[in-house]
Enzyme design. Structure first.
Site, PDB file in Angstrom:
ATOM      1  N   PHE A 118       0.850  -1.185   0.000  1.00 11.34           N
ATOM      2  CA  PHE A 118       0.000   0.000   0.000  1.00 11.34           C
ATOM      3  C   PHE A 118       0.889   1.239   0.000  1.00 11.34           C
ATOM      4  O   PHE A 118       2.048   1.184   0.444  1.00 11.34           O
ATOM      5  CB  PHE A 118      -0.915  -0.002   1.240  1.00 11.34           C
ATOM      6  N   GLN A 231      -7.742  15.094   3.066  1.00  9.04           N
ATOM      7  CA  GLN A 231      -7.066  14.185   2.118  1.00  9.04           C
ATOM      8  C   GLN A 231      -7.794  14.074   0.781  1.00  9.04           C
ATOM      9  O   GLN A 231      -8.991  13.807   0.737  1.00  9.04           O
ATOM     10  CB  GLN A 231      -6.941  12.788   2.721  1.00  9.04           C
ATOM     11  N   HIS A 233      -7.866  11.701  -2.384  1.00  2.31           N
ATOM     12  CA  HIS A 233      -7.412  10.393  -2.848  1.00  2.31           C
ATOM     13  C   HIS A 233      -7.054  10.545  -4.327  1.00  2.31           C
ATOM     14  O   HIS A 233      -7.816  11.138  -5.086  1.00  2.31           O
ATOM     15  CB  HIS A 233      -8.528   9.359  -2.659  1.00  2.31           C
ATOM     16  N   LEU A 243     -14.576   6.126  -5.468  1.00  7.91           N
ATOM     17  CA  LEU A 243     -13.208   5.676  -5.239  1.00  7.91           C
ATOM     18  C   LEU A 243     -12.816   4.464  -6.078  1.00  7.91           C
ATOM     19  O   LEU A 243     -13.556   3.487  -6.153  1.00  7.91           O
ATOM     20  CB  LEU A 243     -13.057   5.293  -3.767  1.00  7.91           C
ATOM     21  N   GLU A 246      -6.863   2.195  -3.575  1.00  7.97           N
ATOM     22  CA  GLU A 246      -5.411   2.160  -3.685  1.00  7.97           C
ATOM     23  C   GLU A 246      -4.906   0.721  -3.840  1.00  7.97           C
ATOM     24  O   GLU A 246      -3.791   0.486  -4.305  1.00  7.97           O
ATOM     25  CB  GLU A 246      -4.815   2.793  -2.423  1.00  7.97           C
ATOM     26  N   ARG A 277      -0.505   9.524  -0.560  1.00  8.18           N
ATOM     27  CA  ARG A 277      -1.599  10.117  -1.332  1.00  8.18           C
ATOM     28  C   ARG A 277      -1.422  11.598  -1.618  1.00  8.18           C
ATOM     29  O   ARG A 277      -1.830  12.082  -2.669  1.00  8.18           O
ATOM     30  CB  ARG A 277      -2.903   9.901  -0.568  1.00  8.18           C
ATOM     31  N   HIS A 348     -11.445  12.620   0.132  1.00  7.05           N
ATOM     32  CA  HIS A 348     -11.548  11.266   0.654  1.00  7.05           C
ATOM     33  C   HIS A 348     -11.599  11.160   2.168  1.00  7.05           C
ATOM     34  O   HIS A 348     -12.345  10.354   2.712  1.00  7.05           O
ATOM     35  CB  HIS A 348     -10.341  10.481   0.147  1.00  7.05           C
ATOM     36  N   ARG A 389      -2.696  10.963   5.871  1.00  7.32           N
ATOM     37  CA  ARG A 389      -2.887   9.582   6.314  1.00  7.32           C
ATOM     38  C   ARG A 389      -2.376   8.607   5.266  1.00  7.32           C
ATOM     39  O   ARG A 389      -2.577   8.810   4.070  1.00  7.32           O
ATOM     40  CB  ARG A 389      -4.385   9.326   6.539  1.00  7.32           C
TER      41      ARG A 389
HETATM   42  C1  LIG Z   1     -14.783   4.633  -0.419  1.00  8.70           C
HETATM   43  C2  LIG Z   1     -13.862   4.565   0.764  1.00  8.70           C
HETATM   44  C3  LIG Z   1     -12.925   3.558   0.867  1.00  8.70           C
HETATM   45  C4  LIG Z   1     -12.079   3.488   1.965  1.00  8.70           C
HETATM   46  N1  LIG Z   1     -11.156   2.480   2.032  1.00  8.70           N
HETATM   47  C5  LIG Z   1     -10.364   2.382   3.122  1.00  8.70           C
HETATM   48  C6  LIG Z   1      -9.447   1.300   3.254  1.00  8.70           C
HETATM   49  O1  LIG Z   1      -9.369   0.418   2.403  1.00  8.70           O
HETATM   50  N2  LIG Z   1      -8.657   1.259   4.355  1.00  8.70           N
HETATM   51  C7  LIG Z   1      -8.720   2.219   5.333  1.00  8.70           C
HETATM   52  O2  LIG Z   1      -7.987   2.110   6.304  1.00  8.70           O
HETATM   53  N3  LIG Z   1      -9.599   3.229   5.239  1.00  8.70           N
HETATM   54  C8  LIG Z   1     -10.419   3.333   4.162  1.00  8.70           C
HETATM   55  N4  LIG Z   1     -11.308   4.373   4.087  1.00  8.70           N
HETATM   56  C9  LIG Z   1     -11.484   5.270   5.241  1.00  8.70           C
HETATM   57  C10 LIG Z   1     -12.308   4.545   6.311  1.00  8.70           C
HETATM   58  O3  LIG Z   1     -13.241   3.700   5.712  1.00  8.70           O
HETATM   59  C11 LIG Z   1     -13.060   5.519   7.211  1.00  8.70           C
HETATM   60  O4  LIG Z   1     -12.211   6.521   7.667  1.00  8.70           O
HETATM   61  C12 LIG Z   1     -13.639   4.784   8.426  1.00  8.70           C
HETATM   62  O5  LIG Z   1     -14.359   3.647   8.013  1.00  8.70           O
HETATM   63  C13 LIG Z   1     -14.513   5.699   9.247  1.00  8.70           C
HETATM   64  O6  LIG Z   1     -15.184   4.937  10.214  1.00  8.70           O
HETATM   65  P1  LIG Z   1     -15.946   5.627  11.421  1.00  8.70           P
HETATM   66  O7  LIG Z   1     -16.432   4.538  12.273  1.00  8.70           O
HETATM   67  O8  LIG Z   1     -15.087   6.672  12.003  1.00  8.70           O
HETATM   68  O9  LIG Z   1     -17.159   6.401  10.710  1.00  8.70           O
HETATM   69  P2  LIG Z   1     -18.250   5.941   9.626  1.00  8.70           P
HETATM   70  O10 LIG Z   1     -18.079   4.562   9.165  1.00  8.70           O
HETATM   71  O11 LIG Z   1     -18.280   7.029   8.608  1.00  8.70           O
HETATM   72  O12 LIG Z   1     -19.594   5.970  10.467  1.00  8.70           O
HETATM   73  C14 LIG Z   1     -20.175   7.173  10.932  1.00  8.70           C
HETATM   74  C15 LIG Z   1     -21.441   6.811  11.689  1.00  8.70           C
HETATM   75  O13 LIG Z   1     -21.940   7.961  12.333  1.00  8.70           O
HETATM   76  C16 LIG Z   1     -23.324   8.067  12.116  1.00  8.70           C
HETATM   77  N5  LIG Z   1     -23.680   9.488  12.235  1.00  8.70           N
HETATM   78  C17 LIG Z   1     -23.048  10.556  11.697  1.00  8.70           C
HETATM   79  N6  LIG Z   1     -23.682  11.687  12.038  1.00  8.70           N
HETATM   80  C18 LIG Z   1     -24.733  11.336  12.814  1.00  8.70           C
HETATM   81  C19 LIG Z   1     -25.778  12.053  13.472  1.00  8.70           C
HETATM   82  N7  LIG Z   1     -25.887  13.381  13.392  1.00  8.70           N
HETATM   83  N8  LIG Z   1     -26.703  11.348  14.175  1.00  8.70           N
HETATM   84  C20 LIG Z   1     -26.630   9.992  14.247  1.00  8.70           C
HETATM   85  N9  LIG Z   1     -25.665   9.272  13.649  1.00  8.70           N
HETATM   86  C21 LIG Z   1     -24.735   9.942  12.951  1.00  8.70           C
HETATM   87  C22 LIG Z   1     -23.533   7.474  10.743  1.00  8.70           C
HETATM   88  O14 LIG Z   1     -24.863   7.073  10.548  1.00  8.70           O
HETATM   89  C23 LIG Z   1     -22.565   6.288  10.817  1.00  8.70           C
HETATM   90  O15 LIG Z   1     -23.185   5.207  11.471  1.00  8.70           O
HETATM   91  C24 LIG Z   1     -12.162   4.458   2.981  1.00  8.70           C
HETATM   92  C25 LIG Z   1     -13.111   5.462   2.889  1.00  8.70           C
HETATM   93  C26 LIG Z   1     -13.935   5.529   1.786  1.00  8.70           C
HETATM   94  C27 LIG Z   1     -14.902   6.673   1.698  1.00  8.70           C
END
Ligand SMILES: Cc1cc2nc3c(=O)[nH]c(=O)nc-3n(C[C@H](O)[C@H](O)[C@H](O)COP(=O)(O)OP(=O)(O)OC[C@H]3O[C@@H](n4cnc5c(N)ncnc54)[C@H](O)[C@@H]3O)c2cc1C
Length: 575
Positions: A118, A231, A233, A243, A246, A277, A348, A389
């Site tokens: 990666f 960031q 991407h 996306l 990567e 990135r 991203h 990141r």
């Molecule tokens: C397309 C894509 C691919 C990615 N691939 C990778 C990868 O391969 N490897 C890697 O390390 N990272 C990757 N990332 C980054 C990584 O996926 C995210 O940073 C990480 O999953 C975020 O997780 P989280 O639990 O912080 O938030 P999220 O998974 O974004 O969850 C946020 C939660 O908060 C809730 N929420 C938000 N606001 C409110 C509100 N006002 N009231 C109630 N609920 C609310 C939402 O409903 C959701 O349940 C990727 C990101 C994207 C977009």
């Protein structure tokens, strides 16, 4: 009033992992997760390429120290090194733990968990489930929530953090189905609300990534850390911005300009397509600006460059990166086995967020803490990513710091009483807020205003930044903030009124965008993802500091906090 020992806002990887840790540590605790989506629809489910850990299944000489160094160098030395040491040291254990929970990782022929290369990582250490890693992990975590008796409020929108006397006491939430408003009081509140990709017009993020948790914290007077580091991407599918993981470059794809050149040789000769990135996104933007981008008809001077996987062969493409093939085919009709994929940088990830210590407890300053308030995942800034990141470190952060924060919360709530909250006061205020949205007789519709905000951030706070351009962006944002007072909602009902939720989300995006721009304007240097054309060098003497931004309607106050440098001395960053 509803009551729980712990209320977690966010059902993504960070929130779910924390909830499990709390109930595993103390099964008698009453834990609830609230999410505005169903937890399985959190953006974590879309993570593709993988999760980093020094399991040494492929590269036997890998070490956690090497992972820590790569992360710190990738961060352009802004990451807090104590937090990075924890991240990388605990990585292998959390992966094994996920596997025991039932996560189906891809395998090597000998049955061990497979690991791929990666960007910015010196060894092959990214574990994966084909290119659907987030899906594989989140589904297991959500299944486990049920097994451990965590209560889930799905499709409730959290409107406000209840904070008084420097103590988080609960939340105010709104049931999207029928408009019911409830106050929840809890001994500890955790935010795991994800990022704000929707502040920009081209993003890989889902529709729900609107920075709500960041905005609610900021509106409650809590600082947001390092928000200028946004960031890009390198490989968003053109023109949609979705996306292309990567992992595709991890498996050996080439980035090619209109001259058919693998141009990364001029920008990062030792890492080529697997440079971090920030560097790769700037390289692509420069190639496009220099006229070596490509048009849809194949001619030079266009808005994208090519990501070419044809040399990998159909078998490898379909087994290792099937989702990238599928997305390109479904959205643009490109068959990546035979044609190169058109890509350009897309927004991203949020390196910044709610400042926390390494137990996930929210900070008010370099040393001050908020009683009973915790955060983890993309919404938090513990700071393991600093100014940039590395890929596959975010899922890892969610799991390591989700777990640690959960353990800290389980400790914290022991022997604590539920706080007192004047429930009626909060309900009345929330109702009045919604009524005032419904009653507005303005002329401004929400969609064009949100579009204008996204265009503003993309145009004035993009890959390359300068003072005068950002200043224009700032003025533009102030006008948009005024126009928000004039919005008009078509739907005046209570049932599934998605416009009310959109109005709140737009408020979040406006608050977060102002903090990003104010922080970016002030930082007069280039570091990681923050590239100032008017200050193209990194300046450690003046700027080797975290930004803490305090929001108020009168303005944004910026303060600076030292970086923790326990392991590595800052050096020039070359690849
Ligand atoms: C397309 C894509 C691919 C990615 N691939 C990778 C990868 O391969 N490897 C890697 O390390 N990272 C990757 N990332 C980054 C990584 O996926 C995210 O940073 C990480 O999953 C975020 O997780 P989280 O639990 O912080 O938030 P999220 O998974 O974004 O969850 C946020 C939660 O908060 C809730 N929420 C938000 N606001 C409110 C509100 N006002 N009231 C109630 N609920 C609310 C939402 O409903 C959701 O349940 C990727 C990101 C994207 C977009």
């Amino acid at each position: 009033m509803r009551e729980h020992d712990v209320i977690i806002v966010g059902g993504g990887l960070a929130g779910c992992r924390a909830a499990l840790e709390i109930t595993r540590t103390n099964p008698t605790l009453n834990v609830a997760v609230v999410a505005k989506t169903h937890p399985i629809r959190s953006h974590s489910v879309a993570a593709q390429g993988g999760i980093a850990a020094t399991l040494k299944n492929v590269d036997r000489q890998d070490t956690w120290e090497a992972h820590a160094f790569d992360t710190v160098k990738g961060s352009d030395y802004l990451a807090d090194q104590d937090a990075v040491a924890i991240l990388t040291q605990e990585a292998s254990d959390v992966i094994i733990d996920l596997e025991h929970m039932g996560v189906l990782f891809s395998r090597l022929p000998d049955g061990k968990i497979a690991q791929r290369a990666f960007g910015g990582h010196s060894h092959r250490r990214t574990c994966y489930a084909a290119d659907k890693t987030g899906h594989a992990i989140l589904h297991e975590l959500v299944n486990n929530l049920r097994r451990y008796g965590v209560q889930v409020y799905d499709e409730w929108y959290v409107m406000q953090l209840v904070l008084s006397d420097n103590q988080a006491k609960g939340i105010v939430m709104y049931r999207i189905r029928d408009g019911l408003i409830e106050v929840v009081r809890a001994k500890a509140v955790m935010f795991a609300t994800g990022g704000y990709g929707r502040a920009f017009n081209t993003t890989s993020n889902d529709y729900a990534s609107t920075g709500d948790g960041l905005a609610m914290a900021a509106l409650a007077g809590i600082p947001l850390e390092d928000m200028e580091f946004v960031q890009f991407h390198p490989t968003g599918l053109y023109p949609v911005g979705v996306l292309i993981s990567e992992a595709v470059r991890g498996e050996g794809a080439y980035l090619v300009n209109s001259d058919g050149e693998r141009f990364m040789a001029s920008y990062a000769p030792s890492k080529m397509e697997l440079a971090p990135r920030d560097i790769t996104s700037r390289a692509i933007a420069r190639e496009i600006a220099a006229g070596r981008g490509i048009h849809p008809d194949g001619s030079a001077g266009g808005p994208f460059i090519h990501l070419d996987v044809r040399h990998l062969g159909e078998q490898k493409i379909m087994s290792r990166i099937p989702f990238a093939w599928e997305e390109s085919h479904r959205l643009t009709g490109i068959d990546a086995v035979h044609q190169p994929i058109p890509v350009r940088p897309t927004i991203h990830y949020s390196m910044g967020g709610i400042a926390t210590n390494t137990d996930g407890q929210v900070q008010t300053s370099a040393t001050g803490l908020v009683d009973g308030f915790f955060a983890a995942g993309e919404a938090a800034c513990v700071s393991v990513h600093g100014a940039n990141r590395l890929g596959s470190n975010s899922l890892l952060e969610c799991v390591v710091y989700g777990k640690r924060t959960g353990a800290a919360i389980a400790q914290f709530v022991q022997n604590r009483k539920l706080p007192e909250i004047d429930e009626q006061r909060y309900i009345k205020a929330a109702k009045a807020q919604i009524q005032s949205l419904l009653d507005r007789s303005g002329t401004m519709r929400m969609y064009p205003l949100r579009q204008a905000l996204q265009d503003c951030m993309s145009q004035y706070c993009g890959v390359f930044r300068t003072e005068s351009v950002m200043q224009q962006g700032w003025e533009n944002l102030q006008q948009l903030q005024q126009q928000y007072q004039q919005i008009y909602l078509d739907d005046k009902g209570k049932l599934w009124n998605s416009e009310i939720v959109e109005a709140f989300e737009l408020r979040s995006l406006l608050v977060v965008s102002q903090i990003i721009l104010a922080s970016a304007l002030k930082r007069q240097e280039s570091r990681g993802a923050h590239f100032r054309e008017d200050y193209p060098q990194r300046n450690d003497d003046r700027w080797l500091h975290h930004t803490f931004a305090y929001y108020s309607p009168q303005g944004i106050d910026l303060q600076y906090v030292p970086v923790n440098l326990t392991m590595f001395t800052p050096q020039e960053r070359k690849y």
